[in-house]
Motif scaffolding. Structure first.
Motif, short mmCIF file in Angstrom:
data_model
loop_
_atom_site.label_atom_id
_atom_site.label_comp_id
_atom_site.label_asym_id
_atom_site.label_seq_id
_atom_site.Cartn_x
_atom_site.Cartn_y
_atom_site.Cartn_z
N ARG A 108 0.84 -1.21 0.00
CA ARG A 108 0.00 0.00 0.00
C ARG A 108 0.87 1.26 0.00
N ARG A 109 1.83 1.27 -0.91
CA ARG A 109 2.77 2.39 -0.98
C ARG A 109 2.10 3.71 -1.32
N VAL A 110 0.91 3.63 -1.90
CA VAL A 110 0.22 4.87 -2.23
C VAL A 110 -0.07 5.69 -0.97
N LEU A 111 -0.21 5.02 0.17
CA LEU A 111 -0.39 5.76 1.43
C LEU A 111 0.89 6.50 1.80
N GLY A 112 2.03 5.97 1.41
CA GLY A 112 3.30 6.66 1.62
C GLY A 112 3.46 7.88 0.73
N VAL A 113 2.58 8.02 -0.26
CA VAL A 113 2.56 9.21 -1.11
C VAL A 113 1.53 10.22 -0.60
N LEU A 114 0.31 9.76 -0.39
CA LEU A 114 -0.79 10.69 -0.14
C LEU A 114 -0.82 11.23 1.29
N VAL A 115 -0.50 10.40 2.28
CA VAL A 115 -0.50 10.91 3.66
C VAL A 115 0.58 11.98 3.84
N PRO A 116 1.83 11.74 3.43
CA PRO A 116 2.80 12.84 3.50
C PRO A 116 2.40 14.06 2.68
#
Length: 461
Positions: free
Chosen positions: A328-336
């Motif tokens: 779920r690397r997309v969370l590492g994009v959108l949360v930051p």
């Protein structure tokens, strides 16, 4: 730091990457030196008079835009060639050409008073060489590093730019002042005879290109065979134009990647104007507080930009040490991205130098985290033999909004307080990233996507 070899990387891939990373770090630092030195040359030597303000502003803008537009417009061709040519030789050639161009830059500022168009051509040539080198480099380390280690490798790459932002201004200022120091302190005659140290900065940047070329010449960097050709490597090859169009087809056929890419285009549109807004913020909002702390306007701006670079360095080190999200690397994009937007908005309303520096540092901290995760997603979803063509189009779409943002910031700042522009652009960024967190399309970006097309239908067109 050592990664165990896996089936998706050669046994010595991590070691090769470390050598590449080290040589690239020196080259980026050299580029920061020469870029800062060029601005000093234009400001102090080429257009030193107050009456030359318009000429100076035009020269600063044109040299910057020359680099930017050459890099962006050359990206599709560079990406297509990165998938057609040997990537190691492509990097080696670019490093040698970069050293040659910088040698010409040394002669340009030493032997004559160059016209602005010559300096624009100089920066544009460096930008074009940089985009060809970047296309080959960005697609090379993805075949060296095990897939699970890609966020860590990308975090290490992010630290390069932040470290350059911290070190290059001080090193450039030191180099530029060396001739004057030699004249006053009985230094070497050859050094005392130079007007300023700008040629030294150019020469040092050229030396980093030569060192990078030496390192690459000793490495083995595989170029993956193309799998999108009918009949394999021995089958008919598409034309260069077809390869340049391939990246567009690939991205637009995969909505999750397209949504992620457009999100970054929005980020660049909302935040790239800080190069215009931060000096204005210091001048019209933070200067009284800075003066109370004994800082000049220039020192306050330097403090602000140092805070951003320090935050970026910390973020790069964080991802390099942590390794990033494996799923779920997309969370590492959108949360930051949400957190970066909040920090961006806060920098416009805090009203004092120290709190604003903290907010800017937090924005800098989030930037390499989201960039490293985004890069890992693209490296995982795009086959290595297609990354040159796809990544070049990705770069073009994501970054074309940056010069638009700079132009808009200049126009809007003439009518609106810079703090208000930072506040509203940050809040819009929070909204954009928050909506994307709820977007089911972009949340599928980590899942297996549509298989890449074979070019059989287009061969011979």
């Amino acid at each position: 730091m050592k990664a165990a070899p896996t089936a998706d990387a050669p046994a010595n891939g991590w070691r090769t990457f470390l050598w590449l990373w080290g040589s690239q770090a020196l080259s980026v630092l050299g580029g920061g030196l020469s870029g800062f030195a060029l601005n000093i040359y234009l400001t102090q030597t080429r257009f030193p008079l107050d009456t030359q303000r318009a000429e100076l502003a035009a020269a600063l803008s044109l040299t910057a835009l020359g680099w930017t537009f050459a890099a962006l417009l050359g990206a599709p061709l560079a990406g297509a060639l990165a998938d057609r040519w040997d990537r190691r030789r492509m990097m080696l050639t670019c490093d040698l050409l970069g050293a040659l161009v910088l040698a010409g830059g040394v002669a340009l500022v030493t032997l004559t008073t160059p016209p602005v168009w010559a300096l624009v051509a100089f920066t544009a040539t460096l930008g074009l060489i940089g985009t060809f080198h970047g296309s080959a480099f960005d697609t090379s380390y993805a075949v060296l590093v095990p897939r699970a280690q890609l966020p860590r490798a990308n975090g290490m790459m992010q630290t390069i730019w932040s470290l350059s932002g911290l070190l290059s201004p001080a090193l450039a200022a030191l180099l530029i002042g060396l001739p004057a120091l030699a004249r006053s302190g009985g230094g070497p005659a050859w050094l005392a005879g130079i007007g300023d140290g700008v040629p030294l900065a150019f020469a040092l940047d050229g030396a980093t290109f030569l060192l990078a070329a030496l390192v690459i010449s000793r490495l083995r960097i595989p170029t993956p065979p193309r799998r999108d050709l009918p009949g394999g490597e021995t089958g008919p090859r598409p034309s260069l134009g077809q390869d340049m169009r391939f990246g567009w087809r690939f991205i637009f056929a995969r909505p999750p990647l397209l949504h992620l890419l457009l999100t970054f285009a929005a980020v660049n549109l909302l935040t790239s104007g800080v190069g215009v807004l931060h000096p204005l913020l210091v001048r019209f909002a933070l200067l009284p507080d800075a003066a109370a702390r004994g800082l000049s306007q220039g020192a306050a701006l330097a403090t602000l930009w140092t805070a951003f670079s320090a935050g970026g360095l910390a973020g790069g080190l964080l991802v390099s040490t942590w390794g990033g999200l494996k799923r779920r690397r997309v969370l590492g994009v959108l949360v930051p991205m949400v957190l970066a937007g909040a920090a961006h908005a806060a920098s416009g309303v805090l009203g004092a130098l120290v709190p604003v520096c903290i907010a800017v540092a937090c924005f800098g901290l989030m930037t390499p985290v989201m960039n490293a995760h985004s890069q890992a997603i693209w490296q995982s979803q795009v086959p290595p033999d297609m990354q040159g063509r796809v990544f070049s189009v990705r770069r073009l779409i994501a970054q074309f909004t940056a010069p638009v943002s700079t132009a808009l910031a200049g126009l809007l700042a003439a009518r609106t307080a810079p703090g208000s522009l930072l506040l509203w652009s940050g809040l819009i960024l929070v909204l954009v990233a928050g909506v994307q967190l709820l977007n089911p399309v972009i949340r599928r970006v980590d899942s297996p996507l549509t298989p890449a097309p074979v070019l059989g239908a287009e061969v011979g067109d």
